[in-house]
Motif scaffolding. Structure first.
Motif, mmCIF file in Angstrom:
data_model
loop_
_atom_site.group_PDB
_atom_site.id
_atom_site.type_symbol
_atom_site.label_atom_id
_atom_site.label_comp_id
_atom_site.label_asym_id
_atom_site.label_seq_id
_atom_site.Cartn_x
_atom_site.Cartn_y
_atom_site.Cartn_z
ATOM 1 N N ARG A 311 -21.075 -27.295 90.012
ATOM 2 C CA ARG A 311 -21.556 -26.795 88.727
ATOM 3 C C ARG A 311 -20.422 -26.329 87.808
ATOM 4 N N GLY A 312 -19.196 -26.688 88.138
ATOM 5 C CA GLY A 312 -18.079 -26.334 87.279
ATOM 6 C C GLY A 312 -17.138 -25.347 87.936
ATOM 7 N N PRO A 313 -16.104 -24.913 87.221
ATOM 8 C CA PRO A 313 -15.069 -24.071 87.819
ATOM 9 C C PRO A 313 -15.556 -22.663 88.115
ATOM 10 N N VAL A 314 -14.948 -22.064 89.119
ATOM 11 C CA VAL A 314 -15.112 -20.649 89.440
ATOM 12 C C VAL A 314 -13.745 -20.002 89.275
ATOM 13 N N PHE A 315 -13.696 -18.885 88.567
ATOM 14 C CA PHE A 315 -12.426 -18.227 88.265
ATOM 15 C C PHE A 315 -12.158 -17.090 89.239
ATOM 16 N N SER A 316 -10.881 -16.841 89.458
ATOM 17 C CA SER A 316 -10.473 -15.825 90.404
ATOM 18 C C SER A 316 -10.591 -14.426 89.808
ATOM 19 N N ALA A 317 -10.860 -13.453 90.677
ATOM 20 C CA ALA A 317 -10.851 -12.055 90.251
ATOM 21 C C ALA A 317 -9.433 -11.564 89.999
ATOM 22 N N GLU A 318 -8.469 -12.202 90.603
ATOM 23 C CA GLU A 318 -7.048 -11.879 90.416
ATOM 24 C C GLU A 318 -6.396 -13.124 89.843
ATOM 25 N N TRP A 319 -6.062 -13.097 88.563
ATOM 26 C CA TRP A 319 -5.758 -14.312 87.843
ATOM 27 C C TRP A 319 -4.541 -15.075 88.361
ATOM 28 N N ARG A 320 -3.620 -14.404 88.988
ATOM 29 C CA ARG A 320 -2.459 -15.143 89.496
ATOM 30 C C ARG A 320 -2.726 -15.775 90.864
ATOM 31 N N ASP A 321 -3.893 -15.486 91.442
ATOM 32 C CA ASP A 321 -4.228 -16.019 92.761
ATOM 33 C C ASP A 321 -5.281 -17.116 92.660
ATOM 34 N N LEU A 322 -5.384 -17.914 93.710
ATOM 35 C CA LEU A 322 -6.426 -18.929 93.779
ATOM 36 C C LEU A 322 -7.781 -18.260 93.990
ATOM 37 N N ALA A 323 -8.794 -18.791 93.324
ATOM 38 C CA ALA A 323 -10.140 -18.250 93.458
ATOM 39 C C ALA A 323 -10.703 -18.568 94.843
ATOM 40 N N GLN A 324 -11.543 -17.672 95.326
ATOM 41 C CA GLN A 324 -12.324 -17.949 96.523
ATOM 42 C C GLN A 324 -13.623 -18.630 96.114
ATOM 43 N N GLU A 325 -14.140 -19.457 97.003
ATOM 44 C CA GLU A 325 -15.460 -20.023 96.739
ATOM 45 C C GLU A 325 -16.477 -18.886 96.767
ATOM 46 N N PRO A 326 -17.325 -18.768 95.744
ATOM 47 C CA PRO A 326 -18.234 -17.622 95.698
ATOM 48 C C PRO A 326 -19.254 -17.649 96.824
ATOM 49 N N ARG A 327 -19.408 -16.510 97.436
ATOM 50 C CA ARG A 327 -20.416 -16.285 98.464
ATOM 51 C C ARG A 327 -20.710 -14.795 98.466
ATOM 52 N N PRO A 328 -21.806 -14.374 99.052
ATOM 53 C CA PRO A 328 -22.122 -12.949 99.057
ATOM 54 C C PRO A 328 -20.958 -12.118 99.591
ATOM 55 N N GLY A 329 -20.547 -11.119 98.805
ATOM 56 C CA GLY A 329 -19.456 -10.243 99.213
ATOM 57 C C GLY A 329 -18.120 -10.568 98.599
ATOM 58 N N THR A 330 -17.960 -11.745 98.000
ATOM 59 C CA THR A 330 -16.694 -12.066 97.334
ATOM 60 C C THR A 330 -16.781 -11.679 95.862
ATOM 61 N N PRO A 331 -15.683 -11.185 95.276
ATOM 62 C CA PRO A 331 -15.733 -10.818 93.858
ATOM 63 C C PRO A 331 -16.050 -11.999 92.950
ATOM 64 N N GLU A 332 -15.661 -13.208 93.356
ATOM 65 C CA GLU A 332 -15.924 -14.385 92.525
ATOM 66 C C GLU A 332 -17.406 -14.676 92.363
ATOM 67 N N ALA A 333 -18.246 -14.070 93.195
ATOM 68 C CA ALA A 333 -19.694 -14.242 93.054
ATOM 69 C C ALA A 333 -20.253 -13.415 91.899
ATOM 70 N N ASP A 334 -19.468 -12.471 91.379
ATOM 71 C CA ASP A 334 -19.966 -11.551 90.362
ATOM 72 C C ASP A 334 -19.876 -12.143 88.960
ATOM 73 N N LEU A 335 -20.945 -11.981 88.207
ATOM 74 C CA LEU A 335 -20.959 -12.411 86.806
ATOM 75 C C LEU A 335 -19.791 -11.807 86.036
ATOM 76 N N SER A 336 -19.451 -10.561 86.317
ATOM 77 C CA SER A 336 -18.368 -9.892 85.592
ATOM 78 C C SER A 336 -17.060 -10.662 85.700
ATOM 79 N N VAL A 337 -16.725 -11.132 86.889
ATOM 80 C CA VAL A 337 -15.482 -11.866 87.110
ATOM 81 C C VAL A 337 -15.484 -13.182 86.342
ATOM 82 N N GLN A 338 -16.610 -13.882 86.371
ATOM 83 C CA GLN A 338 -16.686 -15.171 85.689
ATOM 84 C C GLN A 338 -16.700 -15.001 84.163
ATOM 85 N N LEU A 339 -17.344 -13.939 83.682
ATOM 86 C CA LEU A 339 -17.291 -13.650 82.238
ATOM 87 C C LEU A 339 -15.869 -13.366 81.793
#
Length: 354
Positions: A311-339
């Protein structure tokens, strides 16, 4: 690839589609003519009413407005109006809550949206502005409370309130807020904005909250830029220059990338700063180079660190690091991080277009 050779408008559009596909739904998944931002994807457990993050919805609205200014679409305009109505509906039929920072952020988004939100804006803004006036007291030398019935006066309430009030033509009140922030919250040693102060019953400051969060720098910068454009006093430009210099040398890393603050509310922090860095670059010639460089360096980092899913890219919570695939408990799952990632790419697109 050099940032100047990138089509940031296209990348912002890709980010928009990804966030909307994953996170924007009807209330409860079923209520007709509504739109709301689902706070996690994938969700931990299905729930109609929890959790509720009012101020995340304000920034979702702001991002949709950015996209509408970048590439106007009738369908998106309808979604903006539906989201504005839905925030009130989901908030129990009220525009306000007890947090002054929350309502200031929503006020800024509704004000920017203007006629796009239909009847939502005119009915909401007077209530929000009146509540912000009620939040100012002379305890601690001035400032607006973080929330009602609390002892904290905080940067995340005063910064966006000052921007909103200045844009509403209330420059004197906005100036009083920003002067208080400069005197009380800006650390004289680092030039960075501290989170807040705790007020004793007698009105004195009993403690300074020393935490330095990214978004407080952005909100303070945005207020200085707004006032520089409205009353022209040199102190606003001087303060904006000093703040951007402090961000470059004492907050961003050696590579210029802003630090992340995890998921949850912290997921929004760096994106908010990027928004107001772009605003500063466009409106204050003295800041154009430094602010533009910070935005493009961070936009490049967040794009390189994305993970591509169906469904498209997922962005990292820490911009200099690679994003984790979103799953329950990862920050990348949060709308706030993707916004935050989307907001950053819209900021880069604005600067490229300008």
């Amino acid at each position: 690839m050099d940032a100047a050779d990138v089509d940031w408008r296209e990348r912002a559009g890709v980010a928009e589609r990804a966030v909307v596909r994953r996170h924007v739904r009807r209330i409860g998944g079923v209520l007709p003519s509504t739109r709301i931002g689902r706070v996690r994807w994938p969700r931990r457990t299905p729930s109609l009413f929890a959790p509720w993050h009012y101020w995340w919805q304000a920034h979702l609205l702001d991002c949709l407005i950015d996209a509408q200014l970048r590439a106007p679409q009738r369908s998106r305009a309808k979604a903006i109006a539906a989201l504005a109505r839905s925030v009130r509906l989901r908030n129990g039929g009220a525009w306000l809550n007890r947090y002054f920072d929350d309502i200031a952020w929503l006020g800024l988004a509704l004000q920017r949206a203007g006629t796009l939100v239909g009847r939502s804006g005119p009915s909401a803004l007077p209530r929000i502005l009146h509540r912000l006036h009620d939040g100012w007291t002379e305890g601690g030398g001035g400032g607006i409370w973080w929330r009602r019935d609390d002892d904290v006066k905080a940067a995340p309430a005063n910064g966006p309130a000052a921007i909103l009030l200045a844009r509403d033509g209330q420059s004197a009140f906005a100036a009083a807020i920003v002067d208080w922030m400069a005197e009380t919250l800006v650390d004289p040693d680092t030039g960075l904005v501290r989170d807040g102060v705790r007020i004793a019953p007698d009105g004195s400051i009993r403690a300074v909250e020393p935490y330095v969060y990214t978004y407080n720098q952005g909100a303070y910068l945005g207020a200085c830029v707004e006032l520089a454009a409205r009353d022209g006093h040199q102190r606003w430009t001087d303060r904006a220059l000093a703040l951007v210099d402090a961000v470059r040398h004492r907050l961003a890393g050696p590579d210029g990338v802003l630090p992340g603050s995890g998921g949850g509310d912290g997921g929004l922090f760096a994106g908010i700063t990027a928004r107001y860095l772009a605003d500063a670059a466009l409106r204050l010639p003295e800041l154009a180079d430094a602010a533009r460089e910070l935005v493009f360096v961070n936009a490049d980092a967040v794009w390189k660190g994305r993970v591509e899913l169906a469904r498209g890219p997922v962005f990292s919570a820490e911009w200099r690091d690679l994003a984790q695939e979103p799953r329950p408990g990862t920050p990348e799952a949060d709308l706030s991080v993707q916004l935050s990632g989307w907001m950053l790419l819209e900021a880069a697109a604005r600067l490229q277009e300008a």
